[in-house]
Design a protein around this motif. Structure first.
Motif, short mmCIF file in Angstrom:
data_model
loop_
_atom_site.label_atom_id
_atom_site.label_comp_id
_atom_site.label_asym_id
_atom_site.label_seq_id
_atom_site.Cartn_x
_atom_site.Cartn_y
_atom_site.Cartn_z
N PHE A 21 9.01 -11.83 102.87
CA PHE A 21 9.06 -10.79 103.89
C PHE A 21 8.59 -11.33 105.24
CE2 PHE A 21 7.33 -7.02 106.08
CZ PHE A 21 8.50 -6.29 106.17
N TYR A 22 7.56 -12.18 105.21
CA TYR A 22 7.09 -12.81 106.45
C TYR A 22 8.17 -13.70 107.06
CZ TYR A 22 4.75 -16.12 109.49
OH TYR A 22 4.42 -16.92 110.56
N LEU A 28 13.93 -12.56 112.08
CA LEU A 28 14.61 -11.44 112.74
C LEU A 28 13.94 -11.01 114.05
CD1 LEU A 28 15.51 -9.14 109.73
CD2 LEU A 28 17.05 -10.56 111.07
N PHE A 29 12.59 -10.95 114.04
CA PHE A 29 11.91 -10.30 115.15
C PHE A 29 10.90 -11.15 115.91
CE2 PHE A 29 12.78 -6.96 111.96
CZ PHE A 29 13.76 -6.29 112.68
N GLY A 30 10.50 -12.28 115.38
CA GLY A 30 9.53 -13.12 116.07
C GLY A 30 8.19 -13.16 115.35
N LEU A 31 7.31 -14.01 115.86
CA LEU A 31 6.05 -14.29 115.18
C LEU A 31 5.09 -13.10 115.20
CD1 LEU A 31 4.21 -16.33 113.77
CD2 LEU A 31 3.39 -16.99 116.03
N GLN A 32 4.90 -12.48 116.34
CA GLN A 32 3.93 -11.38 116.43
C GLN A 32 4.34 -10.20 115.57
OE1 GLN A 32 3.66 -10.63 120.61
NE2 GLN A 32 2.07 -12.18 120.90
N THR A 33 5.61 -9.86 115.59
CA THR A 33 6.09 -8.75 114.76
C THR A 33 5.99 -9.10 113.29
OG1 THR A 33 7.60 -8.18 116.54
CG2 THR A 33 8.01 -7.18 114.42
N ALA A 34 6.24 -10.35 112.95
CA ALA A 34 6.13 -10.78 111.55
C ALA A 34 4.70 -10.67 111.05
CB ALA A 34 6.64 -12.21 111.39
N LEU A 35 3.76 -11.10 111.85
CA LEU A 35 2.36 -11.00 111.44
C LEU A 35 1.92 -9.54 111.29
CD1 LEU A 35 0.77 -13.82 113.62
CD2 LEU A 35 1.17 -13.83 111.15
#
Length: 89
Positions: A21-22, A28-35
């Motif tokens: 999921f990470y 899809l959305f970038g690092l900040q959104t993934a975290l």
């Protein structure tokens, strides 16, 4: 016999689904959104309860995230793992 060996594969499936999921949300959305999304997923009580039960729930979650990740990767380049992931889900 304890329940630990029985629950271990389901806990591993839940853990691997968090990792996938990470990777998917980072793609899809970038690092900040993934975290942030992984943090919200880990703190989600129904996810934690489903991931540790000895039923099919963790494998459905893993298969869904895997199939979504494979679908995203097949739009970028052909991937034979896509069919296997859809069979799993």
């Amino acid at each position: 016999m304890s329940e630990w060996p029985l629950r271990f594969p389901f806990a591993i499936a839940g853990f691997v689904s968090v990792i996938l999921f990470y990777r998917l949300s980072k793609r899809l959305f970038g690092l900040q959104t993934a975290l942030l999304s992984v943090l919200l997923l880990i703190l989600n009580v129904p996810f934690l309860l489903y991931a540790r039960q000895c039923r099919y729930y963790p494998f459905v979650i893993l298969g869904t995230v895997w199939a979504t990740s494979a679908l995203k990767s097949i739009t970028e380049k052909p991937n034979p793992i896509f069919g296997l992931s859809l069979f799993w889900a």
